[in-house]
Motif scaffolding. Structure first.
Motif, PDB file in Angstrom:
ATOM      1  N   ALA A  30       0.832  -1.200   0.000  1.00 18.56           N
ATOM      2  CA  ALA A  30       0.000   0.000   0.000  1.00 18.56           C
ATOM      3  C   ALA A  30       0.867   1.251   0.000  1.00 18.56           C
ATOM      4  O   ALA A  30       0.425   2.325  -0.439  1.00 18.56           O
ATOM      5  CB  ALA A  30      -0.917  -0.006   1.217  1.00 18.56           C
ATOM      6  N   HIS A  31       2.089   1.123   0.468  1.00 18.12           N
ATOM      7  CA  HIS A  31       2.990   2.282   0.549  1.00 18.12           C
ATOM      8  C   HIS A  31       3.522   2.667  -0.825  1.00 18.12           C
ATOM      9  O   HIS A  31       3.518   3.851  -1.200  1.00 18.12           O
ATOM     10  CB  HIS A  31       4.155   1.952   1.497  1.00 18.12           C
ATOM     11  N   THR A  32       3.977   1.696  -1.611  1.00 15.84           N
ATOM     12  CA  THR A  32       4.536   1.988  -2.934  1.00 15.84           C
ATOM     13  C   THR A  32       3.542   1.787  -4.067  1.00 15.84           C
ATOM     14  O   THR A  32       3.789   2.223  -5.193  1.00 15.84           O
ATOM     15  CB  THR A  32       5.760   1.090  -3.191  1.00 15.84           C
ATOM     16  N   GLY A  33       2.438   1.109  -3.778  1.00 11.09           N
ATOM     17  CA  GLY A  33       1.466   0.813  -4.830  1.00 11.09           C
ATOM     18  C   GLY A  33       1.752  -0.462  -5.572  1.00 11.09           C
ATOM     19  O   GLY A  33       0.985  -0.857  -6.472  1.00 11.09           O
ATOM     20  N   GLU A  34       2.845  -1.156  -5.219  1.00 11.68           N
ATOM     21  CA  GLU A  34       3.198  -2.408  -5.893  1.00 11.68           C
ATOM     22  C   GLU A  34       2.074  -3.448  -5.745  1.00 11.68           C
ATOM     23  O   GLU A  34       1.623  -3.731  -4.651  1.00 11.68           O
ATOM     24  CB  GLU A  34       4.491  -2.976  -5.287  1.00 11.68           C
ATOM     25  N   GLY A  35       1.633  -4.004  -6.837  1.00 15.87           N
ATOM     26  CA  GLY A  35       0.660  -5.083  -6.845  1.00 15.87           C
ATOM     27  C   GLY A  35      -0.776  -4.668  -6.560  1.00 15.87           C
ATOM     28  O   GLY A  35      -1.690  -5.507  -6.641  1.00 15.87           O
ATOM     29  N   VAL A  36      -1.039  -3.379  -6.256  1.00 15.88           N
ATOM     30  CA  VAL A  36      -2.408  -2.942  -5.922  1.00 15.88           C
ATOM     31  C   VAL A  36      -3.316  -3.046  -7.139  1.00 15.88           C
ATOM     32  O   VAL A  36      -4.461  -3.520  -7.036  1.00 15.88           O
ATOM     33  CB  VAL A  36      -2.391  -1.498  -5.364  1.00 15.88           C
TER      34      VAL A  36
END
Length: 710
Positions: free
Chosen positions: A147-153
């Motif tokens: 959720a912090h970097t947006g990876e995989g969201v």
């Protein structure tokens, strides 16, 4: 589709929901100050597959009860595991609870993926897969996200939309139920409750009931999936704006149900299946204390194992759950039990009977019933129940307890080819084989009675009912007799039942004597007929012969001995009962005095005097037609047809009227057994038996509408 989060505290459930939807579900000041979720949070995501509703649950062990309130209505589980921590205690407990609640669709979000290298991600993924293997979520996808970097969201969002597209919406059949998880007041709107629609559908303006309190309400407006709507359906996340005299946020608590009024039948004793978690340290014995979680409700309870003396950890069986207070529920609902200190989850299962008996709960007959009740398919369950004692079934109550549609009782009866009787506000059914056996037994019983009592005109209806198995309720038995009568198998004559070929005849000598006596009991003297000695003097016959004839005629049901040697014609008594009915209808509280009764008879130019009026009333008291309290009496409508009178529905004892099979005769709240006041002792008692050692045949009921909650 409703998605529920699950997982250990501080594994990023709220942050991930925020990344997916843009909504911060921590709405309380305390949640923002402490940085943890305390109460349920809600968010919505419009997608091409429809609006996705998210229920974000707390992860702290002290808020498991809140987690259960949110998880009970979800369609899809989003299990959150942090990559740095891996599987933690509440990860295991939340997963066990999802398993007990029967949630079989979901995936795992491996959060904080930016804090772990590839080796750590692979290690945690393997650990999670092993944990899922023995649960309803085995084989669920595991997606690394941050959720912090947006990876995989975006990939996770796409998987959720794909799952929603493949999701089959909950069936819209059945009657409306919504489990309340929040209630509050909005300025200009009033009381609002939120929850997930468990079954059925509801429209603006529909009457509703808050259960178990029984408060009536009206639906003013609906928000479904965060949008204003005219209708809420099964599976929707809804906010209902309710109006009603006693409706307020303080009158509604988490765990209440908003219901179709016909479903309002709370229960506090339930038979259920139970699976005990393998982590439980000891077997569960008799009267084991627990906290019972159902829907959004939590209540203290005790368990009584039924299939064994105790249930060992890791095993399943049948139990009776005795609750501290009533709840609103439906057969098939899932539940979870936790220990009384709220430190651990013990197990869970499925509700199978909301009307569990307090006694004889472990007999072979009862266990056979539970085997049938455990069937999830209604038709299969009905077939199983009709094949075991007590061999008949109230289809109306069966459908109500399963939240089936109002038309379900008649449809089940038609599909299964059952013999059904609409009476007493219910549709009661027997299998065709059992009905044929019942009818044959009734006719055989009548034949035996006629052989032993050839001088009686027939057998008392109540005596016949008590002699047969299954022992049907009086209104249902009345309909069964009328059906047999319509088929020509037997004949109904007031309180008597006889075979068509049975007839009691007077001898020629007695017929001649009766021709002399009858005129003196007729029109002018019908309320003050001569006594036996006077009849003897008037006819010139011996007093003993007249008395013998009158006793014989009384057994035949042509006359009644109101007082010693004082015989009334049966039609004359029917007139007095009709007068008492009219008097009661006009009297305050429907109670009348003896003097008012005398005046009512004398209003028709019949001088009877107080003594005769009292004799008539005392005779009616003995037969249960009137019920006395001091100087006041009131009518017992269940006995009005004993002497050929008619009740306030207009249906007499020989009527064949009644609601058609499948008519909507559903009642609201569960009714207690009918008992009549004993005015002398102040205690309830069964209706008195009088006269011919029998009760009258119950009158045909008029078609009824669903009753409002009482």
């Amino acid at each position: 589709m409703i998605i529920g989060t699950a997982g250990h505290i501080d594994h990023g459930k709220t942050a991930l929901v925020g990344a997916l939807t843009g909504v911060d579900t921590d709405r309380l000041k305390e949640e923002k100050a402490r940085g943890i979720s305390i109460d349920l949070g809600f968010a919505y995501l419009p997608t091409p597959a429809g609006t996705l509703g998210f229920i974000d649950v707390p992860g702290h062990e002290k808020f498991i009860h809140t987690m259960l309130a949110g998880a009970s209505g979800i369609d899809f589980a989003l299990l959150i595991v942090a990559a740095d921590d891996g599987v933690m205690p509440q990860t295991r407990e939340h997963l066990a609870l999802l398993d007990l609640l029967g949630v079989s669709r979901g995936l795992v979000a491996l959060t904080k993926a930016d804090l772990a290298d590839e080796a750590r991600l692979a290690e945690v993924t393997s650990e999670i897969a092993a944990l899922l293997a023995g649960t309803s979520l085995r084989g669920a996808p595991i997606l690394p996200v941050s959720a912090h970097t947006g990876e995989g969201v975006d990939a996770l969002r796409a998987r959720l939309v794909e799952a929603a597209g493949a999701f089959a919406a909950r069936p819209g059949q059945g009657r409306f139920r919504l489990a309340v998880d929040r209630s509050f007041s909005l300025s200009g709107a009033g009381t609002v409750v939120t929850g997930t629609v468990l079954s059925g559908r509801v429209r603006v303006g529909d009457p509703l009931v808050l259960s178990p309190t029984g408060l009536p309400a009206r639906l003013r407006s609906i928000h479904a999936q965060n949008h204003k709507a005219e209708e809420g359906r099964a599976g929707d996340r809804c906010a209902l704006n309710l109006a009603g005299e006693a409706i307020s946020p303080d009158a509604i608590r988490r765990g209440d149900m908003v219901l179709d009024p016909t479903l309002d039948a709370p229960t506090e004793r339930i038979d259920a299946t139970l699976t005990v978690l393998a982590s439980e340290p000891k077997p569960l014995g008799q009267w084991f204390p627990v906290r019972f979680h159902h829907g959004a409700s939590e209540v203290g309870a005790r368990l009584v194992p039924l299939s064994a003396d105790s249930l060992a950890p890791g095993t399943s069986g049948l139990v009776q759950v005795v609750l501290e207070r009533p709840i609103a529920a439906a057969v098939g609902d899932r539940y979870v039990i936790r220990d009384t200190s709220a430190q651990r989850s013990i197990g869970g299962g499925r509700l199978i009977d909301l009307r569990a008996p307090a006694r004889r709960r472990r007999t072979p007959e009862r266990l056979a019933q539970l085997d049938a009740l455990a069937e999830t398919d209604p038709d299969t369950a009905v077939a199983g129940l009709l094949a075991v004692e007590p061999w008949h079934l109230d289809l109306t109550a069966f459908a109500r307890d399963r939240a089936l549609g109002a038309e379900a009782p008649a449809e089940i009866a038609a599909r299964r080819g059952l013999v059904a009787f609409a009476a007493g506000g219910t549709l009661t059914a027997l299998s065709p084989q059992r009905w044929a056996l019942y009818a044959d037994t009734a006719l055989a019983e009548l034949a035996r009675f006629h052989e032993a009592n050839p001088d009686l005109p027939g057998m008392g209806a109540e005596k016949l009912r008590l002699a047969l198995a299954p022992r049907l309720a009086r209104p249902v038995f009345g309909e069964a007799l009328r059906r047999l009568g319509a088929a020509g198998s037997l004949v109904l004559e007031g309180a008597w039942v006889r075979l068509p070929g049975h007839e009691v005849r007077l001898t020629r000598k007695d017929e001649l004597l009766w021709e002399l006596v009858a005129p003196h009991l007729g029109r002018t003297a019908r309320f003050r007929p001569p006594r036996v000695r006077d009849l003897a003097a008037l006819t010139g016959e011996a007093e003993g012969e007249v008395r013998r004839l009158m006793k014989l005629l009384a057994r035949m049901g042509k006359v009644d001995e109101v007082a010693h040697d004082h015989f009334f014609l049966r039609p004359s008594l029917a007139e007095t009962v009709a007068m008492a009915m009219a008097l009661a209808e006009a009297a305050p509280g429907r109670e009348f005095t003896a003097s008012a009764f005398r005046d009512r008879i004398e209003a028709g130019d019949h001088a009877v005097g107080r003594k005769v009026a009292i004799q008539i009333l005392e005779f009616l008291d003995r037969h249960g037609v009137t019920l006395r309290r001091g100087d006041l009496r009131r009518l017992n409508r269940h006995r009005l047809d004993l002497f050929g009178a008619m009740d306030d529905t207009g249906a007499g004892g020989d009527s064949t009227a009644g609601p058609a099979p499948g008519a909507d005769t559903t009642s609201g709240r569960a009714l207690p057994p009918v008992r009549y006041p004993d005015f002398k002792s102040g205690r309830g008692r069964e209706p008195v038996s009088g006269g011919f050692d029998s009760h009258s045949l119950p009158p045909s009921p008029a078609p009824q509408r669903p009753n409002p909650p009482r």
